[in-house]
Design an enzyme around this catalytic site. Structure first.
Site, PDB file in Angstrom:
ATOM      1  N   HIS A 271       0.742  -1.098   0.149  1.00 59.82           N
ATOM      2  CA  HIS A 271       0.057   0.025   0.012  1.00 59.82           C
ATOM      3  C   HIS A 271       0.995   1.400   0.000  1.00 59.82           C
ATOM      4  O   HIS A 271       1.911   1.361   0.405  1.00 59.82           O
ATOM      5  CB  HIS A 271      -0.768   0.042   1.101  1.00 59.82           C
ATOM      6  N   ASP A 328      -7.985  -5.585  -0.195  1.00 56.99           N
ATOM      7  CA  ASP A 328      -8.316  -6.361  -1.126  1.00 56.99           C
ATOM      8  C   ASP A 328      -8.067  -7.627  -0.961  1.00 56.99           C
ATOM      9  O   ASP A 328      -8.282  -8.536  -1.950  1.00 56.99           O
ATOM     10  CB  ASP A 328      -7.896  -5.611  -2.473  1.00 56.99           C
TER      11      ASP A 328
HETATM   12  C1  SDX Z   1      -5.963  -0.008  -3.052  1.00 62.14           C
HETATM   13  O1  SDX Z   1      -4.351   4.555  -1.974  1.00 62.14           O
HETATM   14  C2  SDX Z   1      -5.292   3.837  -1.563  1.00 62.14           C
HETATM   15  O2  SDX Z   1      -5.793   4.243  -0.571  1.00 62.14           O
HETATM   16  C3  SDX Z   1      -6.100   2.745  -2.174  1.00 62.14           C
HETATM   17  C4  SDX Z   1      -6.991   1.834  -1.490  1.00 62.14           C
HETATM   18  C5  SDX Z   1      -8.278   2.470  -1.207  1.00 62.14           C
HETATM   19  O3  SDX Z   1      -8.996   2.243  -0.360  1.00 62.14           O
HETATM   20  O4  SDX Z   1      -8.633   3.311  -2.119  1.00 62.14           O
HETATM   21  O5  SDX Z   1      -6.459   1.362  -0.327  1.00 62.14           O
HETATM   22  C6  SDX Z   1      -7.357   0.685  -2.436  1.00 62.14           C
HETATM   23  O6  SDX Z   1      -5.818   0.392  -4.107  1.00 62.14           O
HETATM   24  C7  SDX Z   1      -5.202  -1.094  -2.342  1.00 62.14           C
HETATM   25  C8  SDX Z   1      -4.038  -1.418  -3.106  1.00 62.14           C
HETATM   26  C9  SDX Z   1      -4.676  -2.518  -3.970  1.00 62.14           C
HETATM   27  N1  SDX Z   1      -3.582  -3.153  -4.976  1.00 62.14           N
HETATM   28  C10 SDX Z   1      -2.684  -4.222  -4.945  1.00 62.14           C
HETATM   29  O7  SDX Z   1      -3.114  -5.001  -3.996  1.00 62.14           O
HETATM   30  C11 SDX Z   1      -1.891  -4.257  -6.096  1.00 62.14           C
HETATM   31  C12 SDX Z   1      -0.512  -5.003  -5.615  1.00 62.14           C
HETATM   32  N2  SDX Z   1       0.385  -3.731  -4.816  1.00 62.14           N
HETATM   33  C13 SDX Z   1       1.217  -3.187  -5.483  1.00 62.14           C
HETATM   34  O8  SDX Z   1       0.905  -2.822  -6.666  1.00 62.14           O
HETATM   35  C14 SDX Z   1       1.505  -1.916  -4.689  1.00 62.14           C
HETATM   36  O9  SDX Z   1       1.926  -2.336  -3.158  1.00 62.14           O
HETATM   37  C15 SDX Z   1       0.771  -0.721  -4.486  1.00 62.14           C
HETATM   38  C16 SDX Z   1       0.451  -0.135  -6.110  1.00 62.14           C
HETATM   39  C17 SDX Z   1      -0.580  -0.801  -3.770  1.00 62.14           C
HETATM   40  C18 SDX Z   1       1.752   0.430  -4.019  1.00 62.14           C
HETATM   41  O10 SDX Z   1       2.888   0.689  -4.593  1.00 62.14           O
HETATM   42  P1  SDX Z   1       3.719   1.587  -3.927  1.00 62.14           P
HETATM   43  O11 SDX Z   1       3.510   2.216  -2.634  1.00 62.14           O
HETATM   44  O12 SDX Z   1       4.106   2.555  -5.186  1.00 62.14           O
HETATM   45  O13 SDX Z   1       5.050   0.470  -3.947  1.00 62.14           O
HETATM   46  P2  SDX Z   1       6.160   0.223  -4.852  1.00 62.14           P
HETATM   47  O14 SDX Z   1       5.675   0.075  -6.036  1.00 62.14           O
HETATM   48  O15 SDX Z   1       7.201   1.703  -4.591  1.00 62.14           O
HETATM   49  O16 SDX Z   1       6.911  -0.868  -3.971  1.00 62.14           O
HETATM   50  C19 SDX Z   1       8.004  -0.722  -3.184  1.00 62.14           C
HETATM   51  C20 SDX Z   1       8.693  -1.995  -3.283  1.00 62.14           C
HETATM   52  C21 SDX Z   1       9.198  -2.416  -4.742  1.00 62.14           C
HETATM   53  O17 SDX Z   1      10.297  -3.336  -4.471  1.00 62.14           O
HETATM   54  P3  SDX Z   1      11.715  -2.729  -4.827  1.00 62.14           P
HETATM   55  O18 SDX Z   1      11.767  -1.977  -6.229  1.00 62.14           O
HETATM   56  O19 SDX Z   1      11.853  -1.853  -3.618  1.00 62.14           O
HETATM   57  O20 SDX Z   1      12.800  -3.955  -4.918  1.00 62.14           O
HETATM   58  O21 SDX Z   1       7.614  -3.335  -2.852  1.00 62.14           O
HETATM   59  C22 SDX Z   1       7.432  -3.996  -4.141  1.00 62.14           C
HETATM   60  C23 SDX Z   1       7.886  -3.200  -5.314  1.00 62.14           C
HETATM   61  O22 SDX Z   1       8.301  -4.094  -6.287  1.00 62.14           O
HETATM   62  N3  SDX Z   1       6.107  -4.302  -4.068  1.00 62.14           N
HETATM   63  C24 SDX Z   1       5.658  -5.435  -4.189  1.00 62.14           C
HETATM   64  C25 SDX Z   1       4.278  -5.256  -4.076  1.00 62.14           C
HETATM   65  N4  SDX Z   1       4.162  -4.188  -3.479  1.00 62.14           N
HETATM   66  C26 SDX Z   1       5.057  -3.494  -3.562  1.00 62.14           C
HETATM   67  N5  SDX Z   1       6.370  -6.706  -4.453  1.00 62.14           N
HETATM   68  C27 SDX Z   1       5.380  -7.839  -4.747  1.00 62.14           C
HETATM   69  N6  SDX Z   1       3.899  -7.620  -4.453  1.00 62.14           N
HETATM   70  C28 SDX Z   1       3.544  -6.705  -4.316  1.00 62.14           C
HETATM   71  N7  SDX Z   1       2.164  -6.818  -4.124  1.00 62.14           N
END
Ligand code: SDX
Length: 391
Positions: A271, A328
């Site tokens: 998140h 989710d």
């Molecule tokens: C919602 O904003 C809100 O409030 C949204 C929400 C709401 O109520 O409206 O809460 C609802 O959208 C919840 C999120 C649902 N999405 C998912 O579950 C999709 C999977 N999650 C990721 O795509 C990700 O965690 C995000 C998009 C939710 C957040 O992305 P960020 O904060 O931009 O994190 P990032 O992409 O910068 O990741 C930081 C690190 C990275 O690794 P490194 O580059 O440091 O090596 O964490 C890793 C990412 O690769 N990472 C994940 C991951 N999420 C982040 N690795 C594996 N699986 C994941 N889900």
């Protein structure tokens, strides 16, 4: 709060958008609707009472809530031409595409969109959206099933009316299932607002141009559709089913995530704000067991989800990145147990989030000082240069 205007509106050209609706502390895993902790709201309120709280700022009196409920019931019918809109759609249409199109079309059916600052028109659009979005959603579901649409039954509660529109048929009387009603009411409450998430920010940005509420919320629905946002609940179910059907097992899947294999993410985890357990995920997980047991459903995908969470939360890769289950991760398992197809999961998220979108749009447009949103940019392109003489 005095002297603290929530109405710098839209995207002020400083670091953050000001709002008085929802507070989140991502490190502590705190979520409050108008100051009330989400745990207490989920335990004590109803979807419409919480919608009133988010939209008007205070809990409603019994009379205010009764009148709100009554006004919404009176607007549940869709314009007959809008019902015919569904005839033009293929049964394969994704319900989220249907939702954003039909909600955008609402501004063509009603004359209440000529003055976005008119309190009366804003009130009418608020009621019409709360009343009609569930009906549009249910019709998208029925269309995908090839089943006849039912008309709303205003003798039922908001949630039961919606459930009947989805699961009732013309062939037999609909029997209210209190387990379904209670579980869905709670899940909808947990989704009602979440401050400046991508879809709410979209609603605010579109609304800040003085576009009408229907068009602004249609844009928010499109933003929610994405698998990184609301579409994640549908993507989680697909991920869990792939783990089951491929026979790869949880440990192997987690390795693939850590190796960052193309397109392999732990959906429902991580998140932008919560760097701790999403308080909503905790509440959903608590009710998952209860709801499946009450519905007499045994779902091996829940067992896979529980194992996945356990493996991830003990693995340095996820711990170091502060990745926890978000709202989710478990919701899809409950929606599936209720009988909804995965393509309807994000639609259920949209119905839950509607009061928050409305509250944020109103927070901007009820004050004539609305500033158009214009997110700042950091230019990182080519420095100034002259056109090549030989070009
Ligand atoms: C919602 O904003 C809100 O409030 C949204 C929400 C709401 O109520 O409206 O809460 C609802 O959208 C919840 C999120 C649902 N999405 C998912 O579950 C999709 C999977 N999650 C990721 O795509 C990700 O965690 C995000 C998009 C939710 C957040 O992305 P960020 O904060 O931009 O994190 P990032 O992409 O910068 O990741 C930081 C690190 C990275 O690794 P490194 O580059 O440091 O090596 O964490 C890793 C990412 O690769 N990472 C994940 C991951 N999420 C982040 N690795 C594996 N699986 C994941 N889900």
């Amino acid at each position: 709060q005095t002297g603290y205007s929530t109405l710098d509106t839209g995207f002020v050209n400083t670091a953050a958008t000001k709002s008085a609706i929802t507070y989140i502390d991502g490190d502590q895993g705190i979520l409050r609707y108008r100051g009330y902790p989400i745990e207490q709201v989920a335990a004590n309120s109803t979807f419409l009472e919480t919608a009133w709280l988010l939209i008007y700022g205070e809990l409603p009196t019994a009379d205010e809530l009764a009148s709100f409920d009554e006004r919404i019931r009176r607007h549940t019918l869709l314009h007959e031409d809008l019902r015919r809109f569904f005839d033009a759609l293929p049964a394969t249409a994704h319900p989220m595409s249907v939702l954003s199109s039909a909600v955008g079309a609402l501004s063509t059916f009603y004359e209440d969109t000529t003055d976005v600052h008119d309190p009366e028109q804003i009130e009418l659009q608020t009621i019409r959206l709360l009343a009609k979005l569930p009906v549009i959603a249910a019709y998208a579901h029925k269309k995908s099933l090839g089943q006849a649409f039912l008309y709303p039954d205003n003798s039922l509660s908001f949630v039961d009316n919606f459930l009947k529109l989805n699961f009732g048929t013309m062939a037999e009387p609909y029997v209210v299932n209190p387990v379904l009603s209670k579980a869905l009411e709670r899940l909808l409450i947990l989704h009602e607002d979440h401050e400046q998430n991508a879809s709410t920010s979209t609603v605010r940005l579109v609304g800040s141009t003085e576009a009408n509420m229907y068009s602004s919320i249609s844009a928010g629905i499109s933003a929610l559709y994405g698998p990184l946002h609301g579409g994640a609940n549908e993507a989680v179910l697909k991920m869990l089913a792939d783990i089951r059907d491929s026979g790869q097992g949880v440990a192997r899947f987690v390795e693939r995530v850590k190796n960052k294999e193309e397109g392999v993410k732990l959906m429902g985890f991580g998140h932008r704000v919560y760097k701790n357990y999403d308080p909503r995920a905790k509440l959903v997980k608590e009710s998952a067991d209860e709801v499946l047991a009450a519905l007499g459903v045994k779902d091996e995908l829940l067992d896979i989800a529980l194992e996945l969470e356990q493996v991830a939360l003990s693995d340095e890769y996820f711990i170091s990145r502060r990745l926890y289950p978000n709202v989710d991760f478990y919701t899809g398992i409950i929606y599936k147990a209720m009988g909804f197809p995965p393509r309807m999961f994000t639609v259920l998220f949209a119905i839950g989030r509607l009061p928050g979108w409305i509250a944020h749009w109103r927070e901007m447009n009820l004050d004539k000082a609305t500033k158009i949103g214009r997110p700042q940019q950091l230019y990182v392109g080519s420095p100034a240069r002259d056109w090549p003489t030989d070009h």
